[in-house]
Design a protein around this motif. Structure first.
Motif, PDB file in Angstrom:
ATOM      1  N   ALA A  98      69.999  30.776  22.937  1.00  0.00           N
ATOM      2  CA  ALA A  98      69.137  32.005  22.596  1.00  0.00           C
ATOM      3  C   ALA A  98      69.994  33.136  22.993  1.00  0.00           C
ATOM      4  N   THR A  99      69.635  34.538  23.182  1.00  0.00           N
ATOM      5  CA  THR A  99      69.847  35.469  23.465  1.00  0.00           C
ATOM      6  C   THR A  99      69.269  36.483  23.088  1.00  0.00           C
ATOM      7  N   GLU A 147      67.595  35.147   8.952  1.00  0.00           N
ATOM      8  CA  GLU A 147      68.372  36.466   8.804  1.00  0.00           C
ATOM      9  C   GLU A 147      68.966  36.480   9.466  1.00  0.00           C
ATOM     10  N   ILE A 148      69.970  37.212   8.791  1.00  0.00           N
ATOM     11  CA  ILE A 148      70.857  38.006   9.502  1.00  0.00           C
ATOM     12  C   ILE A 148      71.347  39.671   9.283  1.00  0.00           C
ATOM     13  N   ARG A 219      68.543  34.655  13.048  1.00  0.00           N
ATOM     14  CA  ARG A 219      67.285  34.655  13.297  1.00  0.00           C
ATOM     15  C   ARG A 219      66.898  33.466  12.811  1.00  0.00           C
ATOM     16  N   ILE A 220      66.371  31.830  12.924  1.00  0.00           N
ATOM     17  CA  ILE A 220      66.502  30.745  11.584  1.00  0.00           C
ATOM     18  C   ILE A 220      65.413  30.027  12.438  1.00  0.00           C
ATOM     19  N   GLU A 226      62.235  24.876  17.450  1.00  0.00           N
ATOM     20  CA  GLU A 226      61.717  26.404  17.420  1.00  0.00           C
ATOM     21  C   GLU A 226      62.193  27.605  17.094  1.00  0.00           C
ATOM     22  N   THR A 227      62.133  28.707  17.023  1.00  0.00           N
ATOM     23  CA  THR A 227      62.758  29.741  16.260  1.00  0.00           C
ATOM     24  C   THR A 227      63.571  29.893  16.854  1.00  0.00           C
ATOM     25  N   LEU A 228      64.997  30.095  16.451  1.00  0.00           N
ATOM     26  CA  LEU A 228      66.209  30.652  17.230  1.00  0.00           C
ATOM     27  C   LEU A 228      66.626  31.935  17.104  1.00  0.00           C
ATOM     28  N   VAL A 229      66.305  32.838  18.264  1.00  0.00           N
ATOM     29  CA  VAL A 229      66.910  34.068  18.190  1.00  0.00           C
ATOM     30  C   VAL A 229      68.741  34.129  18.434  1.00  0.00           C
ATOM     31  N   THR A 230      69.528  34.313  18.316  1.00  0.00           N
ATOM     32  CA  THR A 230      70.980  34.167  18.365  1.00  0.00           C
ATOM     33  C   THR A 230      71.546  35.630  18.470  1.00  0.00           C
ATOM     34  N   HIS A 231      73.027  35.527  18.442  1.00  0.00           N
ATOM     35  CA  HIS A 231      74.113  36.169  18.415  1.00  0.00           C
ATOM     36  C   HIS A 231      74.899  34.822  18.066  1.00  0.00           C
TER      37      HIS A 231
END
Ligand code: BEZ
Ligand code: FE
Length: 289
Positions: A98-99, A147-148, A219-220, A226-231
């Protein structure tokens, strides 16, 4: 309690929290007071300096609006967002890291079919993005909400334009039955975080630049994971080692492959160069076995 001095004030404030009903609030506020007082003692804070600090925080508040969140920028540029994200998303090896979330996510971006050109007119060279969403055991995750969002070739998100009347380079997609996803967007470029406000002035005073390396936000979310927020970052970017908000993880840096004009992955014959980006995500299951 009277006659408090620099050696007794901290304990006096903490004692005043004795009746706090919410135990978590009590822990957090007690620790915050202890660290704030410790900070003032350590730097031997002057009244002039503290007045300047209060003026700065007031300016940060005034810079906030429905489309600008200066406090998030402050948290991000001080590394606090990265610290909080890291300690809240310790994952098993093999999961996508995540980031930081950043201030430019928009709830409820329109859902688009896989393969859609989500740029929707945003300026930039075409980029075909594709990959899969899997769980830690390799199982495909069907129907994951993806979500992108990303900045355009000018380094601006759609929400930074007045008026913000259409979602551009921003969408919601769902992974296919085999966990696959694909869409067309634009090539990300490095951009400076908003630096025309108090946080920008602070960066300047600290001799720091406001640039972020080129990236695409994801954001997946999917039930059971676990929801993943990343780049996903672009290899070769000049700011990978000095991201203004400390968000780069080497596992998220990949080649965005540039192709000359010709046949694109969607079968279209393009008369301009384009890029392809392949990235597979691995989600952390919320329950084992
Ligand atoms: C972003 O990547 O959108 C972002 C993150 C932190 C601060 C500003 C922008
Ligand atoms: Fe961004």
């Amino acid at each position: 309690m009277q006659n408090l001095d620099e050696t007794t004030i901290t304990q006096a404030v903490i004692a005043r929290h004795a009746n706090t009903a919410d135990q978590r609030l009590k822990t957090v506020m007690t620790c915050l007071v202890r660290h704030l007082h410790c900070f003032a003692r350590e730097v031997d804070l002057t009244e002039v300096e503290w007045a300047a600090g209060l003026e700065f925080l007031t300016a940060v508040g005034h810079a906030c609006s429905p489309t600008r969140q200066e406090f998030i920028l402050l948290s991000d540029t001080l590394g606090l967002s990265t610290l909080v994200a890291a300690q809240n998303h310790r994952k098993p090896v093999g999961c996508t890291e995540a980031t930081v979330f950043g201030p430019f996510h928009v709830e409820g971006a329109p859902e688009r079919a896989l393969g859609t050109d989500v740029a929707n007119g945003a300026e930039g060279e075409p980029c075909f993005v594709r990959g899969s969403i899997r769980g830690l055991a390799g199982e495909p995750v069907a129907g994951a909400v993806i979500e992108i969002w990303q900045a355009d070739a000018r380094g601006l998100y759609d929400v930074q334009y007045e008026p913000f009347d259409e979602h551009r380079a921003r969408a919601t997609l769902r992974s296919a039955a085999d966990g696959g996803y694909h869409f067309l967007s634009i090539v990300a470029t490095p951009y400076p975080i908003p630096h025309d406000g108090p946080v920008g002035q602070l960066l300047d005073a600290l001799g720091r630049h406001p640039w972020r390396p080129a990236h695409l936000h994801f954001r997946i979310s999917a039930p059971g994971y676990e929801t993943l927020v990343t780049h996903v970052f672009r290899a070769g970017d000049p700011y990978l080692d000095s991201d203004a908000v400390f968000g780069v993880r080497s596992s998220l840096v990949v080649d965005w492959v540039r192709h000359e004009a010709g046949l694109a992955p969607n079968g279209q014959l393009l008369d301009i160069p384009f890029s392809t980006l392949d990235f597979d995500f691995v989600l952390n299951p919320t329950h084992q076995g």
